[in-house]
Design an enzyme around this catalytic site. Structure first.
Site, short mmCIF file in Angstrom:
data_model
loop_
_atom_site.label_atom_id
_atom_site.label_comp_id
_atom_site.label_asym_id
_atom_site.label_seq_id
_atom_site.Cartn_x
_atom_site.Cartn_y
_atom_site.Cartn_z
N SER A 1 19.57 34.60 18.94
CA SER A 1 19.41 35.97 18.45
C SER A 1 19.35 36.98 19.59
CB SER A 1 18.09 36.10 17.70
OG SER A 1 17.95 35.13 16.73
N GLU B 1 27.72 38.00 14.22
CA GLU B 1 27.91 38.78 15.44
C GLU B 1 28.56 37.84 16.47
OE1 GLU B 1 24.14 40.20 16.98
OE2 GLU B 1 24.93 42.21 17.24
N ASN C 1 19.72 42.83 17.34
CA ASN C 1 18.28 42.74 17.62
C ASN C 1 17.79 43.73 18.68
OD1 ASN C 1 17.24 40.93 15.71
ND2 ASN C 1 18.39 39.30 16.71
N HIS D 1 26.47 34.47 16.13
CA HIS D 1 25.15 34.81 15.62
C HIS D 1 25.20 35.06 14.11
CE1 HIS D 1 21.60 37.91 15.79
NE2 HIS D 1 21.21 36.73 15.34
N1 NAD Z 1 15.55 33.11 11.63
C1 NAD Z 1 16.45 34.07 11.77
O1 NAD Z 1 16.46 35.09 11.09
C2 NAD Z 1 17.54 33.92 12.78
C3 NAD Z 1 18.69 34.68 12.62
C4 NAD Z 1 19.73 34.52 13.51
C5 NAD Z 1 19.61 33.64 14.57
N2 NAD Z 1 18.46 32.92 14.72
C6 NAD Z 1 18.38 32.00 15.86
O2 NAD Z 1 18.70 30.69 15.41
C7 NAD Z 1 17.96 29.72 16.16
C8 NAD Z 1 17.13 28.86 15.21
O3 NAD Z 1 16.28 29.69 14.45
P1 NAD Z 1 15.61 29.17 13.09
O4 NAD Z 1 15.06 30.37 12.41
O5 NAD Z 1 16.56 28.26 12.36
O6 NAD Z 1 14.40 28.29 13.70
P2 NAD Z 1 13.61 27.09 13.00
O7 NAD Z 1 12.31 27.04 13.68
O8 NAD Z 1 13.65 27.22 11.51
O9 NAD Z 1 14.49 25.79 13.39
C9 NAD Z 1 14.65 25.32 14.69
C10 NAD Z 1 15.00 23.84 14.59
O10 NAD Z 1 15.36 23.35 15.88
C11 NAD Z 1 14.87 22.02 15.98
N3 NAD Z 1 14.82 21.66 17.40
C12 NAD Z 1 14.03 22.17 18.37
N4 NAD Z 1 14.31 21.57 19.55
C13 NAD Z 1 15.30 20.66 19.32
C14 NAD Z 1 16.01 19.75 20.14
N5 NAD Z 1 15.76 19.64 21.43
N6 NAD Z 1 16.98 18.98 19.55
C15 NAD Z 1 17.21 19.07 18.23
N7 NAD Z 1 16.58 19.93 17.40
C16 NAD Z 1 15.63 20.72 17.95
C17 NAD Z 1 13.50 22.07 15.30
O11 NAD Z 1 13.05 20.79 14.93
C18 NAD Z 1 13.82 22.97 14.10
O12 NAD Z 1 14.24 22.22 12.98
C19 NAD Z 1 17.11 30.52 17.18
O13 NAD Z 1 17.84 30.63 18.37
C20 NAD Z 1 17.00 31.87 16.49
O14 NAD Z 1 16.76 32.92 17.40
C21 NAD Z 1 17.43 33.03 13.84
#
Ligand code: NAD
Length: 313
Positions: free
Chosen positions: A124, A180, A218, A158
């Site tokens: 993000s 994005e 963001n 993104h």
């Molecule tokens: N939540 C949002 O609105 C949003 C929107 C766009 C982008 N993002 C980005 O997407 C990414 C994930 O966000 P999210 O909301 O899905 O987070 P989340 O916490 O729901 O999920 C993250 C996942 O990554 C896994 N993980 C962590 N380390 C790992 C590893 N070494 N190997 C394998 N799996 C691993 C965790 O077990 C978890 O299931 C982040 O970079 C976030 O910034 C989030």
């Protein structure tokens, strides 16, 4: 004009809110076989059961034929390691928002996944150029042919949460349809064109941003959410009045506190805000103390059952 994406197999790393959604739209709309991996077996089973629920809901509402739902579900398999994803044509990383973690993962991708695969991150806010720098083998000059080939495959793709939803509220408002697209300094034109084509095949519309902290989305949104939390912290208004002000006064579908914890997660909000703060050295981006305390307490919002609001289910 977009070129065909050429993705015959996709890897998705991270089965949280985002990775699950990306696997869903890739299998259903782009009709691409997906290998989904997470370090947590619990997250994988939670993600797969959400996918089952979403497909069943689309079928029951008449939006999807049962046979198409079954085909989409059959396209999603799990992988027990990055190694098991070695033959994919593209991998999308969606693990927690942490630079060191992402750099380590991309080094592993570069070492283990086929050399012509696109390496995409769903970050993000973190610099795509910094992530791309991590894939260059030690000792290789950054401007040399080896470095150019490997780092040229890294791109920011993104997606927005919830990825499976493509809401059209009325002719004016269309939500969650965006991807994005962010180019690192090193990203090749072929990687950009194919990534755009893939996002479109997933049913999304693409907007491009420069590789600045937070990108367009963001850099604008997160200071707004952070300021809303500061207003709450200072007692300027109550939780409900802050959210009501934006819902009823500014035509936002939800208020900033709801948005931060319902669709993003307060841990992710804090990480993004820290990236803006560190990446610009501008004090206007300092994270709210209350936001930090909420994350310390693991009150992350909907995904942990409690944030500024409580979630029973
Ligand atoms: N939540 C949002 O609105 C949003 C929107 C766009 C982008 N993002 C980005 O997407 C990414 C994930 O966000 P999210 O909301 O899905 O987070 P989340 O916490 O729901 O999920 C993250 C996942 O990554 C896994 N993980 C962590 N380390 C790992 C590893 N070494 N190997 C394998 N799996 C691993 C965790 O077990 C978890 O299931 C982040 O970079 C976030 O910034 C989030």
């Amino acid at each position: 004009m977009s070129i065909p994406h050429g993705i015959k197999r996709l890897g998705v790393l991270g089965a949280g809110q985002m990775g699950t959604g990306i696997a869903f739209v890739s299998a259903l709309h782009a009709k691409v076989p997906v290998l989904l991996h997470d370090k947590s077996a619990h997250q994988i089973s939670k993600g797969l059961s959400l996918i089952d629920k979403l497909l069943a809901k689309d079928v029951s509402k008449g939006r999807l034929q049962a046979s198409d739902a079954a085909d989409a579900r059959a396209r999603i398999q799990t992988a027990d390691s990055v190694e098991a994803m070695r033959d994919v044509d593209m991998v999308v990383e969606a693990v927690s928002e942490n630079l060191d973690l992402k750099r380590a993962i991309f080094r592993e991708f570069a070492a283990k996944i086929r050399p012509d695969a696109i390496l995409a991150t769903n970050t993000s806010s973190i610099s795509i150029t910094k992530i791309a720098g991590a894939v260059i083998p030690e000792g290789e000059p950054a401007a040399g042919e080896v470095a150019k080939a490997v780092s040229g495959r890294v791109v920011g793709l993104h997606f927005f949460n919830p990825v499976p939803v493509m809401w059209r509220v009325d002719a004016m408002y269309e939500y969650q349809k965006l991807v994005e697209l962010i180019s690192a300094v090193q990203t090749s034109q072929d990687t950009l064109d194919r990534s755009r084509a893939f996002a479109e095949a997933c049913g999304k519309e693409v907007a491009t941003s420069q590789d600045v902290p937070g990108f367009v989305s963001n850099a604008l949104l997160m200071p707004f959410i952070n300021e809303a939390i500061m207003c709450l912290e200072k007692g300027v208004a109550t939780r409900d009045d802050i959210d009501k002000t934006f819902r009823l006064g500014m035509a936002h579908p939800m208020g900033p506190l709801q948005l931060g914890e319902l669709l993003i997660g307060l841990d992710t909000c804090l990480s993004i805000q820290q990236t803006l703060y560190k990446g610009t050295s501008d004090s206007k981006y300092r994270p709210s103390v209350l936001l930090e305390r909420m994350v310390d307490a693991q009150y992350l919002g909907k995904k942990s059952g409690r944030g500024f609001y409580e979630y029973n289910n």
